[in-house]
Write an enzyme that holds these catalytic residues in place. Sequence first.
Site, PDB file in Angstrom:
ATOM      1  N   ASP A  12       0.998  -0.772  -0.057  1.00  0.00           N
ATOM      2  CA  ASP A  12      -0.099  -0.114  -0.357  1.00  0.00           C
ATOM      3  C   ASP A  12       0.998   0.932   0.393  1.00  0.00           C
ATOM      4  O   ASP A  12       1.743   1.686   0.449  1.00  0.00           O
ATOM      5  CB  ASP A  12      -0.527   0.273   1.324  1.00  0.00           C
ATOM      6  CG  ASP A  12      -1.745   1.441   1.245  1.00  0.00           C
ATOM      7  OD1 ASP A  12      -2.440   0.978   1.022  1.00  0.00           O
ATOM      8  OD2 ASP A  12      -1.407   1.544   2.210  1.00  0.00           O
ATOM      9  N   ASP A  14      -0.369   5.055   0.964  1.00  0.00           N
ATOM     10  CA  ASP A  14      -0.522   6.204   1.964  1.00  0.00           C
ATOM     11  C   ASP A  14      -0.665   5.209   3.483  1.00  0.00           C
ATOM     12  O   ASP A  14      -0.902   4.491   3.870  1.00  0.00           O
ATOM     13  CB  ASP A  14      -1.921   6.915   1.941  1.00  0.00           C
ATOM     14  CG  ASP A  14      -1.794   7.571   0.744  1.00  0.00           C
ATOM     15  OD1 ASP A  14      -0.353   8.761   0.541  1.00  0.00           O
ATOM     16  OD2 ASP A  14      -3.034   7.997  -0.139  1.00  0.00           O
TER      17      ASP A  14
END
Length: 209
Positions: A12, A14
């Site tokens: 991922d 953020d």
Amino acid sequence: MQLSDIEAVLFDMDGTLVDSDAAVERAWWSWAVEYGVAPAAALAIAHGSPADRTVRRLLPGLDGTAVAAASARQLALQYDDLSDVTATPGAHELLLTLARLGLPWAVVTSADARLAEVRLRAAGIDPPVLVTVEDVSAGKPDPQGYLRAAELLDVSAARCLVVEDAEVGLLAGRAAGAMTAALKGLDGDLRLDDLTHLADRLESAPASP
């Protein structure tokens, strides 16, 4: 599956590779005020999810056109807010470890391409493969993004490690059939204090027979 069986790592963005939590929260707070939504309600569900999914949950009465406009506004609030965006602790060390071990990696994000590129650049990270919300028809917790990244790396998703800091992302990783590693106290197959922890685990993982 053991950590030594991993053939690729899917991150991922953020909150995982890029420390942008403050910028994300500022944008959702401003957006919520504009749209008459309680900011706390927005912040409670926004992390890790595509903007349109969060908008639909917060404003279920909007039609498709209005959802698209509201989602675009939310992203627009984030594009230039980069003053405190940086790599997360251990991110660069972990990427160097992957290079030493010969493990390919990719970034799978709920951001659009423009936002992903400016944030990754601010953090000094240049992913070999980037899958954004624009590359799939359904965002997290749907597994499409992680399945697409595995396909682009020519690795089975079942032989990938998904690294996430949000429950919706962990759901996507599990649905893709991948092993999961969780930050921020969440439950994955591995629980990580930070990315340095994962670098150490990968370095010490026994070789597959």
